[in-house]
Enzyme design. Sequence first.
Site, short mmCIF file in Angstrom:
data_model
loop_
_atom_site.label_atom_id
_atom_site.label_comp_id
_atom_site.label_asym_id
_atom_site.label_seq_id
_atom_site.Cartn_x
_atom_site.Cartn_y
_atom_site.Cartn_z
N ASP A 112 -1.10 4.46 -4.88
CA ASP A 112 -0.66 3.39 -5.51
C ASP A 112 -1.43 2.17 -5.32
O ASP A 112 -2.49 1.83 -4.69
CB ASP A 112 0.87 3.13 -4.89
CG ASP A 112 1.75 4.23 -5.19
OD1 ASP A 112 1.48 5.16 -6.20
OD2 ASP A 112 2.86 4.44 -4.36
N ASP A 130 -0.55 -1.06 -4.44
CA ASP A 130 -0.34 -1.94 -3.56
C ASP A 130 -1.17 -1.94 -2.21
O ASP A 130 -2.01 -0.80 -2.09
CB ASP A 130 1.30 -2.12 -3.35
CG ASP A 130 1.63 -0.87 -2.72
OD1 ASP A 130 0.95 0.07 -2.59
OD2 ASP A 130 2.95 -0.71 -2.34
N GLU A 137 -0.19 -0.89 0.51
CA GLU A 137 -0.14 0.37 1.45
C GLU A 137 -0.73 1.51 0.80
O GLU A 137 -1.42 2.40 1.45
CB GLU A 137 1.62 0.66 1.35
CG GLU A 137 1.80 1.65 2.37
CD GLU A 137 3.57 1.71 2.45
OE1 GLU A 137 3.62 2.81 2.96
OE2 GLU A 137 4.19 1.17 1.63
N ARG A 171 7.30 -1.51 -6.75
CA ARG A 171 7.07 -2.28 -5.65
C ARG A 171 6.01 -3.49 -6.34
O ARG A 171 4.99 -3.42 -6.27
CB ARG A 171 6.31 -1.81 -4.46
CG ARG A 171 7.31 -0.67 -3.78
CD ARG A 171 6.83 -0.19 -2.50
NE ARG A 171 7.56 0.94 -1.92
CZ ARG A 171 7.31 2.25 -2.15
NH1 ARG A 171 6.24 2.71 -2.61
NH2 ARG A 171 8.22 3.08 -1.75
N GLU A 202 -0.43 10.32 -3.65
CA GLU A 202 0.51 10.39 -2.32
C GLU A 202 1.47 11.60 -2.55
O GLU A 202 1.81 12.04 -1.66
CB GLU A 202 1.25 9.28 -2.17
CG GLU A 202 0.43 7.92 -1.97
CD GLU A 202 0.57 7.16 -3.35
OE1 GLU A 202 0.43 5.82 -3.28
OE2 GLU A 202 0.22 7.75 -4.25
N TYR A 211 5.15 0.91 -11.96
CA TYR A 211 5.18 0.72 -10.56
C TYR A 211 6.33 -0.22 -9.95
O TYR A 211 6.58 -1.20 -10.51
CB TYR A 211 3.87 0.34 -9.70
CG TYR A 211 3.95 0.50 -8.15
CD1 TYR A 211 4.03 2.05 -7.67
CD2 TYR A 211 3.56 -0.53 -7.39
CE1 TYR A 211 4.08 2.03 -6.50
CE2 TYR A 211 3.48 -0.11 -6.13
CZ TYR A 211 3.61 0.99 -5.48
OH TYR A 211 3.56 1.43 -4.32
#
Length: 773
Positions: free
Chosen positions: A82, A84, A86, A285, A9, A283
Site C-alpha cells: 500500500d 501509506d 505502513e 486509508r 500484502e 485506497y
Amino acid sequence: MAKNLVIVESPAKAKTIEGYLGKDFVVKSSYGHVRDLAKKGLAIDIENNFKPEYAVSTDKKSVITELKKLVKEAETVWLATDEDREGEAISWHLYETLKLDKKDTKRITFNEITKPAVQRAIENPREINQELVNAQQARRVLDRLVGFELSPVLWKKVKPSLSAGRVQSVAVRLIVEREREIMNFTPENYYRVAGIFNKGNDTINANLAHNIGTDKEVEAFLESCKNANFKVTEVTKKPAVKNPSAPFTTSTLQQEASLKLGFSVSRTMSVAQRLYEAGHITYMRTDSVNFSDTAIDAAKEAIVKNYGDKYSNPKRYKNKNAGAQEAHEAIRPTEFGKQHVSMGSDEEKLYDLIWKRSIASQMSQAKLERTTIKIGAENVKDLFVAKGEVIKFDGFLKVYLEASLDDDEEDKALEGLLPDVKVDDKLDTDSITATERFTKAAPRYVEASLVKKLEELGIGRPSTYAPTISTIQKRGYVEKKEREGVERNYQVYELKENKLDQKTATEITGRDRNKLSPTDIGMVVTDFLVEHFGRILDYNFTAKVEQEFDEIAEGLKVWTEMIQRFYDPFHENVEDTLENSERASGERHLGEHPKTGEKVIVRIGRYGPMAQIGDTEGDNKARFASLRPNQSIETITFEEVMDLFKLPRELGTFEDKVVKANVGRFGPYVQHDGKFVSLKEDDPMEVQLDRAIELIKEKREEDAKKLIKTFEEDENMQLLNGRWGPYLKIGKKNFKLPKDAEPEKLTYEECVHISENQPKKAARGKAKKKAKK
C-alpha cells in the site's frame, strides 16, 4: 518461471492484480507484516541511537522461505504494498528480510487496483521512500517505549496485567472526562411552547420564539393567550442553497457508515479493505478530499448520463487538515459507471454509500426557498414562529443527504411546506401546549463521534483510528454499555378552547445503546496517568507528536533525534513515579457499618471493582464482595454496597443439597453440589429456588451432550465435545485428539498415550500452514 515477482500484502489483492499482468509476472502475498520489533524484551537499543531489533514473525517464516526461493528465480522484484507509511514500511521490511538487490528491486504504488492504475505504476517505478519508513519506525519505536516502560508502573501502582499506550490512553481520557461531565451535570427544567393555528382548512405548526423558565411564567403566558386574536405579523421568503459534502476520507467514511449503516469503525475498515482489494474503490486509508482530474471527468460523465447537464458541477475540494496528503485521493469508486457491486451484503451497502457520496460531491447545489411566518396577538408578549423549507431544485439531494451526529430530535426546526398566508391574516387557535423539557449533558461518545473528536484534536491518523478504538475496548478500559434509563415525570399545560389543563406525563431518560463508557479500571488508570504522566496524556502534546511524525515523513526531522527528545524526560518521569508515587485504587469511603462501626469502602482490587468492610490489617478479618456488572465505584451508594454483603443467598435445597446465589470473579452464579451455573439474565439478589433448579437442570443437559466418555481407572479423565470438536481432558489439562481417532472407541491406555505424545508446537504449525495457503 516468470521474470517478474510482484509482492503485495494480501492474497485478495494478489489475485486481483495477477489478472491485470501478463504471463511474465507472478504475484505473491506477504500476508501483512513479515517483520516487527522482537517480542522478547524492549527490542530497542536505547544506548545505540534507539536501534530497533526486528524479528521475522513466527507464522511468517514459511512465507519468507517461499518468497526467497521465488526471488532467486526472478529477474526483477516489484514491491507493490500500500501507498501509506505502513505499506512503505512493509516493503522496506521485505527488502531487508529477503536481502534484495537494489538494482533488481522496484517500488510501485497505486491508489486503486485497476488495470490502468497497475500498468501505470509498472511504467513509473521508484525506490523505497526512507522518510516514510522512518516515520513509521518512529511511531512503532515510540509506542513500544511508552508501552514497555509505562505498563510496569501500572502493574506496581494500580493492578497487575494492565497495559498503557500512547494514543489509546489519550482516547480513554476523552471518554473518562465525558463520563465525569455527565455525572456532574445537573439538569435544569424549562418549557417549550408549541401552537397549532388554523386558517380555513390549512394548519400552521409554530413554536414560541423563546422557551419559558418556570411553571408560574407558563401559567401567566397561557392565561394571556386566552381569547387572544392571533394573526400573521410577518412573512419572509428567502432563497437558500445546500451544498454537497466533500468526498469521503477515512474518518468521515467511518462516521457515516456508523450513522447510516450501524457499522463499527473496525467493521467499516474490514469491508472497505475487501472493496479495495477487489478493485472497486480507491485506497481506504486517506485524509485527502481530493479527486484526480480523471475521476472528476468520470464523475461528470456519469452524472450527465444519469441525471442531465444541470445536475453536474465539477468541483475540487480543499483539505481543512494542514497535514493531509493532497497527492492521495479521497475514497471513491474506481468506476463511476458502476452503481452497484455483486459481493456480500456489507460490501454492497458500503459501496452504495461511497458511490452516492462521491457522485453527490460533483453535483449541483440544491436550491431551496425558506419561509418564516411570525404569529402574534395583542397582550401576548412573545411571537410564535413557523419555519418551512421547500426544495426548488434538488441538485445533489437527488442522490445523497449526509447524516448528522446530533441525535436531538427536539431541537430540529419545523420543516416542510407552509400554507400561503399574508401579513394581518387572522388565525384560529386550535391549541397551545407548554411541555416541560430538561437541559442535557453532552452525550457519551459513539465510535463515530470519538473518531471525529480524535481527528479534530489532531490525534492519530487514518490508519490508527480503528485499531485505537478496538484496543481500548479489548483492554477493558472502555465498554459499550446498555443503559435502560430511568422514569421521569414532566408537566404538560394545554390551552384548548380557552380552557387550561395541566397533567403529569412520564418518559424514560438516560437510555443509552452502543455508547462508549469507561470502566472503573479505565477511570482509575486515567486518573493515575493524568496525575503522574500529564505530558503524555496532554491532547496538544499528543497532536504535536503526530505532527512530528508528519515532518519525519517529509524529511524535515531525523527520527532518532525526535525519539531522544521524547524519551529523556519520559524515562525520568517513569523512574520518579515508580519511586515516589502512592498506589492508586480509586478508593471511595462510603461510611461505617451500622452495627460494627467498621469502615465501608469501594476500590479496585486484584480481580476488579470490589466493596470492602473492615481493614485488611487488624484482628477482625475484612470482608469483600465483587461489584455487579452494572455498578461503578464512582456512583455506587452505601445501601447498594450493603446489599452486596447479603450474598451468598441460600435459596433452599434441591436433591438434599443447598442451593446458593452469589457473585464471583466471573459474574453472578448459582451453586449446587460443588457445581456452578452462570446467571446470565437473572439477578442473584432476586432469583428464586424454582428458577435456580431450572438452570441447574439445563446445565446438566448441556454437560451430558458434551460428555462422550468417562473412565473407571481415572475419574478426572474425560472425552468431551468442544467448540472445535472432540478432545481429551485430564484434570484441568486439555489434549488434542489425533485426526483419525474415534473418541467413543478410545481406551484408557490409548488416552494416556495421547496425553503423553502431543504434537509439539501445534499452534505454530497451524499458523505456518495458514500462511502457506
